[in-house]
Design a protein around this motif. Structure first.
Motif, mmCIF file in Angstrom:
data_model
loop_
_atom_site.group_PDB
_atom_site.id
_atom_site.type_symbol
_atom_site.label_atom_id
_atom_site.label_comp_id
_atom_site.label_asym_id
_atom_site.label_seq_id
_atom_site.Cartn_x
_atom_site.Cartn_y
_atom_site.Cartn_z
ATOM 1 N N GLU A 36 2.213 1.803 -3.477
ATOM 2 C CA GLU A 36 1.144 2.202 -4.399
ATOM 3 C C GLU A 36 0.804 3.671 -4.225
ATOM 4 O OE1 GLU A 36 -1.428 1.803 -7.511
ATOM 5 O OE2 GLU A 36 -0.010 0.314 -6.735
ATOM 6 N N GLN A 37 0.756 4.108 -2.960
ATOM 7 C CA GLN A 37 0.422 5.498 -2.674
ATOM 8 C C GLN A 37 1.502 6.453 -3.153
ATOM 9 O OE1 GLN A 37 -0.282 5.601 1.506
ATOM 10 N NE2 GLN A 37 -2.172 4.398 1.383
ATOM 11 N N LYS A 40 3.784 5.817 -5.615
ATOM 12 C CA LYS A 40 4.248 5.548 -6.976
ATOM 13 C C LYS A 40 3.976 6.742 -7.871
ATOM 14 C CE LYS A 40 4.028 2.112 -10.660
ATOM 15 N NZ LYS A 40 3.403 0.855 -11.114
ATOM 16 N N GLU A 90 0.833 -1.203 0.000
ATOM 17 C CA GLU A 90 0.000 0.000 0.000
ATOM 18 C C GLU A 90 0.866 1.251 0.000
ATOM 19 O OE1 GLU A 90 -3.817 -1.881 2.430
ATOM 20 O OE2 GLU A 90 -2.494 -0.408 3.372
#
Length: 232
Positions: free
Chosen positions: A196-197, A199, A193
């Motif tokens: 992903e945040q 990226k 997570e």
């Protein structure tokens, strides 16, 4: 044939306070059969005999000539499932410690009780955890049954969110410590997570770039394609 039980001892001394002029003595012998116990304490000698042990009882006994004199009438006793505890009152009011427990220099079954022992020059102000508020007179052994006001470290004042420190309960977000989701913390999910945040964002980390240590600066410029209608 009778055998010697282990004896552990410590002491305090005082010229002015009789309740602090004492010898602690523990006969470390589990499951003493009280009906068989014979204990005789004189000014200069202690003798003991008893059946003890489980499932098989054995005969235990010892006789000790003390280094100094005690007051037998002031002796305090307590029998537990693990030992016989004695507090002997020294007869002579002196600040000096006894050199040893027995007149004999070496007694193999007598050991120092390091949990209670303090050095002679450090004994002022030292309190034995097994003495009650009466300094030994009441044989309360208050510290052995849970110290008053602490109740297993429950409800320590001035520390909210730590009731009893039972598994460190009340601390949110700490799985496995009474405050987070069951099953423990999923670190792999958290890291996924996080990546992903971040990226492509400011300060984000590109895994491909992070693997390379080469930094040759910006790429070389290429000739631009001519735009239609313009003169080259």
């Amino acid at each position: 044939m009778a055998v010697h039980p282990e004896i552990r001892w410590a002491q305090r001394s005082s010229e002015t306070e009789a309740e602090k002029n004492i010898v602690f003595l523990s006969v470390n012998l589990p499951e003493i059969k009280e009906s068989s116990m014979k204990l005789d304490i004189t000014e200069k000698e202690i003798s003991f005999a008893a059946d003890a042990g489980r499932p098989e009882e054995r005969k235990y006994e010892f006789k000790l000539k003390l280094f100094g004199e005690v007051d037998p009438e002031k002796t305090q006793k307590r029998l537990t499932t693990r030992s016989l505890e004695l507090v002997l009152r020294k007869k002579d009011m002196k600040s000096e410690f006894w050199a040893r427990l027995s007149e004999e220099k070496k007694v193999p079954f007598v050991k120092t009780d390091f949990d209670r022992w303090v050095d002679e020059d450090e004994q002022d102000g030292a309190e034995d955890p097994n003495l009650g508020a009466g300094g030994g007179d009441d044989m309360d052994f208050g510290g052995m049954g849970g110290m008053p006001g602490m109740g297993g470290m429950g409800g320590m004042p001035g520390m909210p969110g730590m009731p009893g420190m039972g598994g460190m309960g009340g601390m949110p977000g700490m799985p496995g410590m009474g405050g987070g989701p069951p099953g423990g913390m999923d670190f792999e999910k958290m890291m996924a997570e996080f990546k992903e945040q971040n990226k492509g964002g400011a300060g984000g980390i590109d895994d491909a770039d992070s693997d390379s240590d080469d930094d040759d600066g910006p790429p070389p410029l290429e000739d631009a394609e001519p735009v239609a209608g313009s003169s080259a």
